[in-house]
Design an enzyme around this catalytic site. Structure first.
Site, PDB file in Angstrom:
ATOM      1  N   GLY A 173      28.140  49.313  35.381  1.00  0.00           N
ATOM      2  CA  GLY A 173      28.380  48.211  36.153  1.00  0.00           C
ATOM      3  C   GLY A 173      28.395  48.504  37.624  1.00  0.00           C
ATOM      4  N   GLY A 174      27.180  48.315  38.237  1.00  0.00           N
ATOM      5  CA  GLY A 174      27.015  48.615  39.750  1.00  0.00           C
ATOM      6  C   GLY A 174      27.403  47.689  40.741  1.00  0.00           C
ATOM      7  CG  ASN A 201      39.611  40.448  34.615  1.00  0.00           C
ATOM      8  OD1 ASN A 201      40.445  41.016  34.039  1.00  0.00           O
ATOM      9  ND2 ASN A 201      39.690  40.069  35.822  1.00  0.00           N
ATOM     10  CG  HIS A 206      44.955  42.123  34.916  1.00  0.00           C
ATOM     11  ND1 HIS A 206      45.599  42.132  36.107  1.00  0.00           N
ATOM     12  CD2 HIS A 206      43.544  41.946  35.349  1.00  0.00           C
ATOM     13  CE1 HIS A 206      44.986  42.398  37.163  1.00  0.00           C
ATOM     14  NE2 HIS A 206      43.701  42.057  36.687  1.00  0.00           N
TER      15      HIS A 206
HETATM   16  O1  TXD Z   1      41.813  45.090  38.128  1.00  0.00           O
HETATM   17  C1  TXD Z   1      41.117  44.688  37.074  1.00  0.00           C
HETATM   18  N1  TXD Z   1      41.026  44.957  36.010  1.00  0.00           N
HETATM   19  C2  TXD Z   1      40.094  43.389  37.766  1.00  0.00           C
HETATM   20  C3  TXD Z   1      38.776  43.439  36.929  1.00  0.00           C
HETATM   21  C4  TXD Z   1      40.066  43.219  39.287  1.00  0.00           C
HETATM   22  C5  TXD Z   1      39.385  42.570  39.981  1.00  0.00           C
HETATM   23  C6  TXD Z   1      37.634  42.099  38.876  1.00  0.00           C
HETATM   24  N2  TXD Z   1      37.882  42.241  37.708  1.00  0.00           N
HETATM   25  C7  TXD Z   1      36.841  42.510  36.855  1.00  0.00           C
HETATM   26  O2  TXD Z   1      35.619  43.217  37.026  1.00  0.00           O
HETATM   27  C8  TXD Z   1      35.858  41.153  37.161  1.00  0.00           C
HETATM   28  O3  TXD Z   1      36.601  40.007  36.771  1.00  0.00           O
HETATM   29  C9  TXD Z   1      34.485  41.310  36.368  1.00  0.00           C
HETATM   30  O4  TXD Z   1      34.743  41.203  34.978  1.00  0.00           O
HETATM   31  C10 TXD Z   1      34.704  43.066  36.517  1.00  0.00           C
HETATM   32  C11 TXD Z   1      33.591  43.296  37.614  1.00  0.00           C
HETATM   33  O5  TXD Z   1      33.717  42.879  38.656  1.00  0.00           O
HETATM   34  P1  TXD Z   1      32.872  43.095  40.117  1.00  0.00           P
HETATM   35  O6  TXD Z   1      33.499  42.261  41.261  1.00  0.00           O
HETATM   36  O7  TXD Z   1      32.425  44.200  40.169  1.00  0.00           O
HETATM   37  O8  TXD Z   1      31.495  42.171  39.428  1.00  0.00           O
HETATM   38  P2  TXD Z   1      30.040  42.022  39.963  1.00  0.00           P
HETATM   39  O9  TXD Z   1      30.056  42.480  41.376  1.00  0.00           O
HETATM   40  O10 TXD Z   1      29.394  40.608  39.349  1.00  0.00           O
HETATM   41  O11 TXD Z   1      29.769  43.369  39.052  1.00  0.00           O
HETATM   42  C12 TXD Z   1      29.224  43.365  37.780  1.00  0.00           C
HETATM   43  C13 TXD Z   1      28.171  44.040  37.481  1.00  0.00           C
HETATM   44  C14 TXD Z   1      26.788  43.284  37.914  1.00  0.00           C
HETATM   45  O12 TXD Z   1      26.035  44.087  39.028  1.00  0.00           O
HETATM   46  C15 TXD Z   1      25.935  43.060  36.815  1.00  0.00           C
HETATM   47  O13 TXD Z   1      24.792  43.470  36.888  1.00  0.00           O
HETATM   48  C16 TXD Z   1      26.679  43.984  35.689  1.00  0.00           C
HETATM   49  O14 TXD Z   1      28.055  44.108  36.306  1.00  0.00           O
HETATM   50  N3  TXD Z   1      26.237  43.979  34.394  1.00  0.00           N
HETATM   51  C17 TXD Z   1      26.027  44.793  33.473  1.00  0.00           C
HETATM   52  N4  TXD Z   1      26.146  46.098  33.581  1.00  0.00           N
HETATM   53  C18 TXD Z   1      25.694  47.023  32.313  1.00  0.00           C
HETATM   54  N5  TXD Z   1      25.593  46.362  31.225  1.00  0.00           N
HETATM   55  C19 TXD Z   1      25.296  44.745  31.286  1.00  0.00           C
HETATM   56  N6  TXD Z   1      25.128  44.262  29.812  1.00  0.00           N
HETATM   57  C20 TXD Z   1      25.611  44.041  32.227  1.00  0.00           C
HETATM   58  N7  TXD Z   1      25.702  42.682  32.512  1.00  0.00           N
HETATM   59  C21 TXD Z   1      26.080  42.675  33.840  1.00  0.00           C
END
Ligand code: TXD
Length: 321
Positions: free
Chosen positions: A10-11, A121, A176
């Site tokens: 996840g980038g 999440n 959480h």
């Molecule tokens: O502390 C904690 N646990 C929480 C977690 C705090 C804040 C955010 N929380 C959760 O982390 C949030 O609700 C999300 O479920 C994740 C990631 O949050 P982020 O802000 O990094 O989300 P983004 O910017 O949308 O990044 C998610 C990336 C995005 O670049 C997608 O292209 C990628 O996930 N993505 C994937 N990567 C790999 N494989 C698959 N299948 C895939 N689908 C989407």
């Protein structure tokens, strides 16, 4: 001896900060994976181009090819979408469960010995699913939420008292979400109970209770507070920083006692579910779980939080995920 390998699945917002922090702290070589082509390559190139300024020699690689995570020592998963306006929890559960399933299958194939920290999440359910799909041992699959929630709790106490955050220790346990359990009774400033300091500040026990209640409520709602202000997504600097502290404890075998979403095996009256509890983090991942003594009120709050987690997992299973 080669550097450790940290693969970030996840980038996005959190993934990018994870990559930069891992490089800055020279935790190892970093692979940033995303299904979006080129974006992870651009982010890692951008971070690497500052290496001369900050003096880090960690190698960074952006990729959309799972082969590049081969034999990673640490996996940190942020793949998944944050909630958007109008999305129900079930929607998020369904969307992210499908993503986590595919991530887990690939991690199992390419990094079968990795220690994994899940961030996506709904956290407690996603860790559970990741563990189920990979079949990895419990010590190598954990979730990050408590370190972030506890940092928020500690910071709010420090700001209220006007003391350094470095001197405040305050832990949050449980799921959480809204049912998380800030342990007020154990919160302290270099060993001095935080409640005692707040009471002394206001010279009023009732006022002190009101102030601490506000801090507890703000801790529970802190994620939503940031989402409301950002409008385009959720917190990312602090979750990334929290996960890096966990990765550091593992990579440096620090034996840190941190709040970790770990698989319980009877502790806190819970068996077979992932819940935020005090855990020892070292080279083998979760090396132990500490069952802190809870009074009746704290136990009721913890039971309620465990219930919320079991309900969430039941939802996931009901949806056939
Ligand atoms: O502390 C904690 N646990 C929480 C977690 C705090 C804040 C955010 N929380 C959760 O982390 C949030 O609700 C999300 O479920 C994740 C990631 O949050 P982020 O802000 O990094 O989300 P983004 O910017 O949308 O990044 C998610 C990336 C995005 O670049 C997608 O292209 C990628 O996930 N993505 C994937 N990567 C790999 N494989 C698959 N299948 C895939 N689908 C989407």
């Amino acid at each position: 001896m080669s550097r450790k390998k940290i693969a970030l699945i996840g980038g996005g917002q959190i993934g990018g900060v994870l990559a930069q922090l891992a490089a800055l702290r020279q935790l190892g070589d970093v692979v940033l994976f995303d299904i979006v082509q080129d974006m992870p390559v651009g982010k890692t190139l951008d971070i690497a181009e500052a290496s001369r300024i900050d003096g880090f020699d960690s190698h960074l690689k952006g990729t959309s090819d799972y082969k590049d995570i081969e034999n990673a020592d640490i996996i940190i998963v942020t793949a998944g979408l944050p909630r958007k306006p109008g999305m129900s929890r079930d929607d998020l559960l369904t969307t992210n469960a499908a993503i986590i399933k595919s991530v887990a299958e690939n991690v199992k194939q390419y990094a079968p010995n990795a220690i994994c920290i899940i961030i996506s999440n709904p956290l407690d359910a996603m860790v559970t699913l990741f563990k189920k799909v990979t079949g990895f041992p419990a010590n190598r699959v954990m979730g990050q939420s408590g370190v972030l929630d506890s940092s928020r709790f500690s910071s709010f106490i420090a700001w209220e008292l006007g003391v350094s955050v470095k001197d405040v220790n305050a832990m949050v346990l449980g799921g959480h979400g809204d049912t998380m359990v800030p342990l007020v009774r154990y919160a302290n400033v270099n060993g001095i109970p935080a409640m005692e300091m707040i009471e002394k500040k206001y010279n009023d026990a009732t006022k002190a209770k009101e102030v601490m209640t506000k801090i507890v409520d703000r801790t529970k709602q802190a994620g939503g507070e940031v989402v409301k202000l950002l409008k385009t997504g959720s917190a990312f600097y602090s979750p990334a920083t929290a996960a890096i502290q966990m990765a550091e404890a593992i990579l440096n075998d620090e034996k840190r006692l941190l709040p970790v979403c770990a698989l319980l095996n009877g502790e806190y009256g819970c068996n077979g579910y992932y819940v935020g509890v005090p855990a020892i983090l070292g080279a083998n991942g979760v090396e132990g779980i500490f069952e802190v003594t809870l009074n009746n009120e704290e136990k009721a709050l913890m039971d309620n939080s465990v219930k919320a987690v079991t309900n969430l997992v039941a939802d996931m299973e009901r949806l056939g995920l």
